[in-house]
Write an enzyme that holds these catalytic residues in place. Sequence first.
Site, PDB file in Angstrom:
ATOM      1  N   HIS A  78     -51.462  24.744  36.472  1.00 49.91           N
ATOM      2  CA  HIS A  78     -51.053  26.131  36.255  1.00 49.91           C
ATOM      3  C   HIS A  78     -50.507  26.712  37.552  1.00 49.91           C
ATOM      4  O   HIS A  78     -50.961  26.356  38.639  1.00 49.91           O
ATOM      5  CB  HIS A  78     -52.254  26.980  35.818  1.00 49.91           C
ATOM      6  CG  HIS A  78     -52.732  26.641  34.459  1.00 49.91           C
ATOM      7  ND1 HIS A  78     -53.639  25.643  34.222  1.00 49.91           N
ATOM      8  CD2 HIS A  78     -52.418  27.160  33.253  1.00 49.91           C
ATOM      9  CE1 HIS A  78     -53.878  25.564  32.934  1.00 49.91           C
ATOM     10  NE2 HIS A  78     -53.146  26.468  32.318  1.00 49.91           N
ATOM     11  N   MET A 114     -56.259  21.471  43.229  1.00 46.80           N
ATOM     12  CA  MET A 114     -54.984  20.756  43.315  1.00 46.80           C
ATOM     13  C   MET A 114     -54.105  21.327  44.425  1.00 46.80           C
ATOM     14  O   MET A 114     -53.379  20.581  45.087  1.00 46.80           O
ATOM     15  CB  MET A 114     -54.248  20.779  41.969  1.00 46.80           C
ATOM     16  CG  MET A 114     -54.956  19.966  40.886  1.00 46.80           C
ATOM     17  SD  MET A 114     -55.321  18.248  41.367  1.00 46.80           S
ATOM     18  CE  MET A 114     -53.682  17.624  41.625  1.00 46.80           C
ATOM     19  N   ASP A 129     -43.338  12.099  58.890  1.00 44.49           N
ATOM     20  CA  ASP A 129     -41.897  12.306  59.038  1.00 44.49           C
ATOM     21  C   ASP A 129     -41.516  12.625  60.476  1.00 44.49           C
ATOM     22  O   ASP A 129     -40.520  12.111  60.993  1.00 44.49           O
ATOM     23  CB  ASP A 129     -41.432  13.440  58.122  1.00 44.49           C
ATOM     24  CG  ASP A 129     -39.939  13.690  58.248  1.00 44.49           C
ATOM     25  OD1 ASP A 129     -39.159  12.729  58.113  1.00 44.49           O
ATOM     26  OD2 ASP A 129     -39.559  14.851  58.503  1.00 44.49           O
TER      27      ASP A 129
END
Length: 167
Positions: A78, A114, A129
């Site tokens: 959500h 999450m 990176d």
Amino acid sequence: MFDELAHFNENDEAHMVNIGDKEPTERVAVASGYINMSPKAVRILAEGSAKKGDVLGVARVAAIQGAKQTSFLIPLCHQISLTHVRVDFEIDLDVSRVKATVTASTTAGTGVEMEALTSVNVALLTIYDMLKAVDKTMSMTHIRLESKTGGKSGDFSFEQSYEGITF
């Protein structure tokens, strides 16, 4: 078959859970993970001498952005309004690794686990990176939910009980 899994309907098909009847409550989730790297890479990070700039500063902003984008990345999540995201890093020169810890908070009808987990992953990927020119062998490990409070399922705290593994 999937009765205990809320993301499946009565036909065992994936769906987004209905949280319309859930009362908004204060919820906090803490997640963490490590990125292991060469001694050279961790030294460059600690000294702040990476060619791409402030590695941890950029990773912190990326982690916050990752938390905010979770519902776009995880199909059945959500979209929630975050009230706070905190990102902390610990550099361990002795074992050549960095720990990222994210605390995410909301007042919503669903949890924020999450968002915290996504945020940790984005932080670690950003470090990778920014340092990959120095070390392509970096690995991300032990990404997990440390704790959560609030909500229907109650509080949770990770138990460090894996035999033979030091966290």
